[in-house]
Design a protein around this motif. Sequence first.
Motif, mmCIF file in Angstrom:
data_model
loop_
_atom_site.group_PDB
_atom_site.id
_atom_site.type_symbol
_atom_site.label_atom_id
_atom_site.label_comp_id
_atom_site.label_asym_id
_atom_site.label_seq_id
_atom_site.Cartn_x
_atom_site.Cartn_y
_atom_site.Cartn_z
ATOM 1 N N LYS A 95 35.428 40.306 38.618
ATOM 2 C CA LYS A 95 34.557 39.519 39.481
ATOM 3 C C LYS A 95 34.625 39.967 40.935
ATOM 4 N N ASN A 96 35.601 40.796 41.255
ATOM 5 C CA ASN A 96 35.759 41.283 42.624
ATOM 6 C C ASN A 96 35.701 42.800 42.658
ATOM 7 N N ASP A 97 34.764 43.360 41.891
ATOM 8 C CA ASP A 97 34.505 44.799 41.881
ATOM 9 C C ASP A 97 35.754 45.596 41.506
ATOM 10 N N ASP A 118 40.297 42.967 38.918
ATOM 11 C CA ASP A 118 39.460 41.775 38.823
ATOM 12 C C ASP A 118 37.987 42.155 38.702
ATOM 13 N N ASN A 127 38.239 41.864 32.803
ATOM 14 C CA ASN A 127 39.379 42.176 33.661
ATOM 15 C C ASN A 127 40.285 43.175 32.953
ATOM 16 N N GLN A 187 36.444 38.729 29.838
ATOM 17 C CA GLN A 187 35.677 38.741 31.081
ATOM 18 C C GLN A 187 35.580 40.139 31.689
#
Length: 475
Positions: A295-297, A293, A273, A271
């Motif tokens: 998905k969290n920039d 992360d 990460n 993904q």
Amino acid sequence: MKSLVTLTSALLLTTVFPAGALTPMIDCAADPGNIRCVTRDLGDSAGTIGSGPAIYQGGTDVLRGGFVTSDGRTLIVAVETLRNDDQFGAVMAIDLNTGNRTLISGYLNSIQRAGKGVKAQGDRGDTLDLYTLGNVTDVKPLPDGSLVAYAGQAIRIDPATGDRTLLWTPVTAGDTRVRDTVEVKYRASNTSTASGGGSSSAPGGTISTPVGNVNVGGFLGGLFGGQKPAAPAQPAPASAAGPGNGYFCRQTDEKAPLPALPSHYMHVDAQGNIYLMGSNSPIGAGFALFKLDAKNDYRCTAISRFNADGDDVLGGGIPWTNSSMGSGPQFGNFALNGATLYASGGPNPNYMVVSVDLRTGERRLVSGQTHEGGAQIFKKGQGSGHIGSMLTFSGGKLYTTQEQVKAEAFTLVQIDPASGDRTILLPAKNTPLARGFASNVTLYAVPNSDQLLVWFNGALHVLDPKTGQNFILSR
């Protein structure tokens, strides 16, 4: 079925770095005159096996972390060259059929270079070249087909052009030299004075960060040949407030004014990460496996951690040191099997292999040996093989090398991940890995193969652990 992103990534790497299959094993005992079986002095042998830029540049030139592409044809690797305190360092592709080398990004020397970073105007009238690969220690693939290298910062590389931009930094500059516009998002606008932050001024002035004042008045990334400034990041949720606006990795004490500083080897999952080990830096920060992360920039969270006294904070399981004033084992490359991430290193006070479950954060001792009075709690497994800091997983086994504190002969150590037992595997006689000494050894697994790649004594070798047969692939 593979995702479209995964296929796109694989196609991009294959297109940029076309290659053949892994070279068949050579019996060097039977063919000692074969150029791939002959060890030579570094100064005389640089660039003699495989075409392309030589790895050896006349300094302390070594291959660090990297990976073999999923088709098993190309090693993408970090090259730390000349010195570790200058701009020289690069990411290179090595064809596993021919040993040919291709420079992807960075500076091998003042002439051989690829890609560009971001130009910015310094506050002393100088032009800064941001995101060089000096002191580069690792490189991994990202799901979109780009690469991420670690050189004190996580740097995104376009493999087609070699251009470099900032993906993440563990700390902003403590001086007032201008940095790229993407670093504006690290401002401590959501942190309180109690947590070590301060209010930020609007762009054009100086912002107060946990590590000093940073001038943003000249944030000019994109105006000097670099990429255009990144769009402002979305505001962090309140829970993410902290040093670096939630991007920096926190110490165990979340009110500590300085961020924790991770070690320099990475694991990147499917993904995107990024996982980094935190080893009590600064002293008292505690120990952790951090996750940036995607998905969290790429904000930093911990998935497993314990404090400097060895008390569990998150994840459960063993700590891996009982020294509150030390950094713990000096871990090198990570190795992965399913959702289990392995790391090896030593001492402080033991040499050990540990694992972390990426789903739960649980920590486990895989293999360990006492050292100079090391604690028995960190001892596991039988065998005389010593554990080094480099690690890889292949064919259901873990592989490391004997402790490489000083120049020593090459010795492979196989570790059973279930029992922790260690078995010494010597190279076959009259082969390149049976000659010479080195203090820097790196191991790389090859997908769908039991063979290993070994950086040793100034050359990249192919090794069959079962037979000990090996030869020089690239030099």
